[in-house]
Design an enzyme around this catalytic site. Structure first.
Site, PDB file in Angstrom:
ATOM      1  N   ARG A 266       0.818  -1.226   0.000  1.00  0.00           N
ATOM      2  CA  ARG A 266       0.000   0.000   0.000  1.00  0.00           C
ATOM      3  C   ARG A 266       0.849   1.272   0.000  1.00  0.00           C
ATOM      4  O   ARG A 266       0.307   2.377   0.003  1.00  0.00           O
ATOM      5  CB  ARG A 266      -0.985  -0.036   1.174  1.00  0.00           C
ATOM      6  CG  ARG A 266      -0.353  -0.276   2.523  1.00  0.00           C
ATOM      7  CD  ARG A 266      -1.398  -0.612   3.584  1.00  0.00           C
ATOM      8  NE  ARG A 266      -0.806  -1.000   4.862  1.00  0.00           N
ATOM      9  CZ  ARG A 266      -0.439  -2.227   5.192  1.00  0.00           C
ATOM     10  NH1 ARG A 266      -0.574  -3.215   4.346  1.00  0.00           N
ATOM     11  NH2 ARG A 266       0.074  -2.485   6.387  1.00  0.00           N
ATOM     12  N   GLU A 351      -5.704  -0.786   6.367  1.00  0.00           N
ATOM     13  CA  GLU A 351      -4.875  -1.995   6.362  1.00  0.00           C
ATOM     14  C   GLU A 351      -3.661  -1.786   7.268  1.00  0.00           C
ATOM     15  O   GLU A 351      -3.095  -2.742   7.783  1.00  0.00           O
ATOM     16  CB  GLU A 351      -4.442  -2.336   4.922  1.00  0.00           C
ATOM     17  CG  GLU A 351      -4.171  -3.819   4.725  1.00  0.00           C
ATOM     18  CD  GLU A 351      -3.915  -4.212   3.273  1.00  0.00           C
ATOM     19  OE1 GLU A 351      -2.918  -3.741   2.694  1.00  0.00           O
ATOM     20  OE2 GLU A 351      -4.705  -4.991   2.711  1.00  0.00           O
ATOM     21  N   HIS A 382     -25.161  15.699  -1.796  1.00  0.00           N
ATOM     22  CA  HIS A 382     -26.489  15.294  -2.250  1.00  0.00           C
ATOM     23  C   HIS A 382     -26.743  13.819  -1.992  1.00  0.00           C
ATOM     24  O   HIS A 382     -27.662  13.241  -2.567  1.00  0.00           O
ATOM     25  CB  HIS A 382     -26.652  15.635  -3.733  1.00  0.00           C
ATOM     26  CG  HIS A 382     -26.473  17.107  -3.976  1.00  0.00           C
ATOM     27  ND1 HIS A 382     -27.495  18.009  -3.855  1.00  0.00           N
ATOM     28  CD2 HIS A 382     -25.364  17.828  -4.266  1.00  0.00           C
ATOM     29  CE1 HIS A 382     -27.035  19.228  -4.089  1.00  0.00           C
ATOM     30  NE2 HIS A 382     -25.746  19.143  -4.341  1.00  0.00           N
ATOM     31  N   LYS A 510      -8.195 -15.396   2.542  1.00  0.00           N
ATOM     32  CA  LYS A 510      -7.537 -15.951   1.347  1.00  0.00           C
ATOM     33  C   LYS A 510      -7.461 -17.472   1.441  1.00  0.00           C
ATOM     34  O   LYS A 510      -7.738 -18.192   0.483  1.00  0.00           O
ATOM     35  CB  LYS A 510      -6.112 -15.395   1.226  1.00  0.00           C
ATOM     36  CG  LYS A 510      -6.032 -13.921   0.884  1.00  0.00           C
ATOM     37  CD  LYS A 510      -4.565 -13.513   0.706  1.00  0.00           C
ATOM     38  CE  LYS A 510      -4.419 -12.005   0.575  1.00  0.00           C
ATOM     39  NZ  LYS A 510      -3.034 -11.567   0.492  1.00  0.00           N
TER      40      LYS A 510
HETATM   41  O1  F6P Z   1      -5.052  -7.615   0.435  1.00  0.00           O
HETATM   42  C1  F6P Z   1      -3.811  -7.904   0.945  1.00  0.00           C
HETATM   43  C2  F6P Z   1      -2.688  -7.487   0.064  1.00  0.00           C
HETATM   44  O2  F6P Z   1      -1.589  -8.226   0.476  1.00  0.00           O
HETATM   45  C3  F6P Z   1      -2.395  -6.005   0.110  1.00  0.00           C
HETATM   46  O3  F6P Z   1      -1.637  -5.632   1.189  1.00  0.00           O
HETATM   47  C4  F6P Z   1      -1.702  -5.819  -1.191  1.00  0.00           C
HETATM   48  O4  F6P Z   1      -1.629  -4.481  -1.556  1.00  0.00           O
HETATM   49  C5  F6P Z   1      -2.575  -6.651  -2.094  1.00  0.00           C
HETATM   50  O5  F6P Z   1      -2.924  -7.760  -1.307  1.00  0.00           O
HETATM   51  C6  F6P Z   1      -1.961  -7.083  -3.387  1.00  0.00           C
HETATM   52  O6  F6P Z   1      -0.802  -7.838  -3.188  1.00  0.00           O
HETATM   53  P1  F6P Z   1       0.216  -8.114  -4.368  1.00  0.00           P
HETATM   54  O7  F6P Z   1       0.750  -6.802  -4.833  1.00  0.00           O
HETATM   55  O8  F6P Z   1       1.270  -8.985  -3.778  1.00  0.00           O
HETATM   56  O9  F6P Z   1      -0.535  -8.808  -5.474  1.00  0.00           O
END
Ligand code: F6P
Length: 545
Positions: A266, A351, A382, A510
């Site tokens: 991120r 996150e 709105h 996941k």
């Molecule tokens: O949703 C979890 C996550 O690990 C995020 O922190 C990250 O940005 C995203 O998945 C995508 O991960 P990657 O760039 O490894 O595909």
């Protein structure tokens, strides 16, 4: 928690005893210097937090809290490349991606500039070659379109920035984004594109993310509908830290642009993950974007805490979250091109600081990250602003506004700006029952009607907001704005004592998705499932065509 910190929190609670019953109307009446006292600037960027329910004593105590939490030494540790992401044993050095060599960033004793600069050069020169038509597909045709396939940090930042900087796109290819594993996303985006002249960027830090890998495979097949198997490769590039996996996927090394495990997903848009941005706006503008990021990094590193924009923004957030007990924040850019900024900050913040245990694994003693959400103004006015003004919850608002128009429609910009200012004023000062009554009397309304409508037309006010104002939206100012929020998140993480750089909370879903996927095949044995998931799968099976 140390005794010192306990005392700091207690002092803030005492401040609230004083301020809880105070109305922003009185605070402004009593102190005509509120704007000067409760605002701070870095060049053309100003944050005005005078419409927050704080006073000088509370601000002093917030600053003392930050000091007691060891903010300065923890900030220095981050910039020094210490492994502050303790659960993953990693340094946190996204700031090195936009640093200059003489900033001295190091990781494991090596200057990061030795690896960052050549990689930046590589991906920016690739971007310019694609833009100029020098890099072509295998048949020598220039690329008209780029599709970035990624999710989370490999999507939200680039989508946001490409949209924000659309004015800087000039003659570059059109840049599109596919993130959702819902096949409709890929199909809708590629529907009108020509596979032959579309460049696919597979953006994934890990190169293992289920959604991205599924979309990348599907995109490859789509390319092959128009290109021969041996020609497909020229239309695919990868952005990743996992070079082994990119090779296995069959992407030639010269089109793999790397970054490093000390860049969180991120926080990665200034790494090669930003290639889609560079493809949209060109290398020169991308460098201006990096310099905006760096300027805010430098400000965060050097400015005294009391004038430090990310620190002040963070402390206002601490006050709202922990002292006022507000669990949410609305982020409202009065800037259509920043329409994806709230979603981008949402991931960055939630996150990072959505944690229930501290860096030692102990339960936190204070509420942590707030729920961040938002939409651009004036549209938001709105839709959900009714609740912000008269609902039973207090929702603090962060407004963002450019002084200058992003188009030639200057009159419209004044309307936009007036609305932004009007909203923060209405939230802060509201409208009393007496004011409503006199207004209706002046309009000669019937007394019964006045009695009936006064409660509905009264605004309580005293609802906090912070306004962030800058000169204009540009690559430089966007970079600066991003780093402002990044460091705000860092400061809050330090005060709450959490690790802002891991994200274990996304793992369970996941794993379960991988287990459930084969169970969606007809005839699968569902007997081990809980009654709800089993019932839902049976419904899906029954409804599937
Ligand atoms: O949703 C979890 C996550 O690990 C995020 O922190 C990250 O940005 C995203 O998945 C995508 O991960 P990657 O760039 O490894 O595909």
């Amino acid at each position: 928690m140390t005794n010192q910190l306990t005392n700091n929190w207690a002092a803030l609670e005492q401040d609230w005893v004083r301020l809880e019953s105070a109305h922003l109307r009185e605070l402004f009446n009593d102190n005509p210097k509120r704007f000067a006292q409760f605002s701070a600037s870095q060049d053309d960027l100003t944050i005005d937090f005078s419409k927050e329910r704080i006073d000088s004593k509370a601000l002093e105590n917030l600053l003392a809290l930050a000091e007691a939490a060891g903010l300065e030494s923890k900030r220095d540790a981050m910039f020094a490349g210490e492994r502050i992401n303790n659960t993953e044993d990693r340094a946190v050095l996204h700031t090195a991606l936009r640093g200059e060599r003489n900033d001295g960033f190091q990781v494991n004793g090596e200057a990061t500039a030795n690896i960052v600069e050549p990689e930046l050069e590589r991906f920016l020169s690739f971007a310019d070659q694609v833009r100029s038509g020098k890099y072509t597909n295998a048949q020598g045709q220039a690329f008209t379109d780029v599709v970035n396939i990624g999710i989370g940090g490999s999507d939200l930042g680039p989508v946001m920035a490409v949209r924000a900087l659309s004015e800087y796109r000039d003659n570059g290819p059109k840049v599109h984004f596919v993130s959702n594993v819902d096949g409709a996303h890929l199909r809708d985006v590629t529907k009108d594109l020509d596979p032959a002249t579309t460049l696919i960027l597979v953006a994934s830090k890990t190169f293992t993310t289920q959604e991205t890998m599924a979309n990348a495979q599907a995109a490859r097949i789509w390319l092959a509908t128009k290109l021969s198997e041996q020609d497909v490769g020229a239309n695919v590039a990868a952005l990743s830290t996992n070079l082994e996996a990119t090779q296995q996927f069959g992407i030639a090394n010269e089109r793999v642009f790397g970054f490093w495990d000390w860049v969180g997903g991120r926080y990665s848009l200034s790494s090669a993950i930003g290639l889609s941005i560079a493809l949209a706006i060109g290398a020169e503008n991308f460098r201006a974007f990096l310099s905006g990021l760096r300027d805010m990094d430098q400000h965060f590193k050097r400015a005294p805490l009391a004038q430090n924009l990310p620190v002040l923004l963070a402390l206002v957030g601490i006050w709202r979250r922990n002292i006022m007990a507000c669990s949410t924040v609305a982020l409202i850019p009065y800037d259509q091109r920043l329409e994806r900024f709230p979603a981008y900050v949402q991931q960055m913040d939630m996150e990072s600081n959505g944690k229930q245990v501290d860096i030692n694994g102990d339960l936190v003693e204070q509420a942590t990250g707030p729920i961040i959400w938002g939409e651009p103004g004036t549209n938001a006015q709105h839709s959900f602003f009714q609740l912000l003004h008269q609902g039973t919850d207090i929702v603090p608002v962060d407004f963002i506004l450019s002084a200058n128009a992003g188009s030639d429609l200057h009159t419209q910009h004044n309307i936009l700006a007036a609305n932004c200012l009007a909203q923060s004023e209405a939230l802060a000062f509201g409208k009393t029952a007496d004011e409503v009554r006199s207004e209706m009397q002046a309009q000669n309304q019937a007394p019964e009607k006045i009695d009936k409508l006064v409660p509905h037309r009264t605004f309580p006010g005293n609802r906090p907001s912070t306004s962030i104002i800058h000169k204009e939206l540009s690559p430089y100012s966007l970079g600066r704005l991003i780093a402002l929020f990044e460091h705000k998140v860092f400061v809050q993480g330090v005060i709450w004592g959490v690790n802002s750089f891991d994200q274990w909370g996304v793992e369970l879903g996941k794993v379960l998705a991988n287990q459930i996927a084969p169970l969606l095949d007809k005839g699968a044995d569902l007997s081990d499932l809980n009654a709800s998931t089993r019932g839902l799968i049976e419904r899906i099976n029954a409804l599937q065509k």
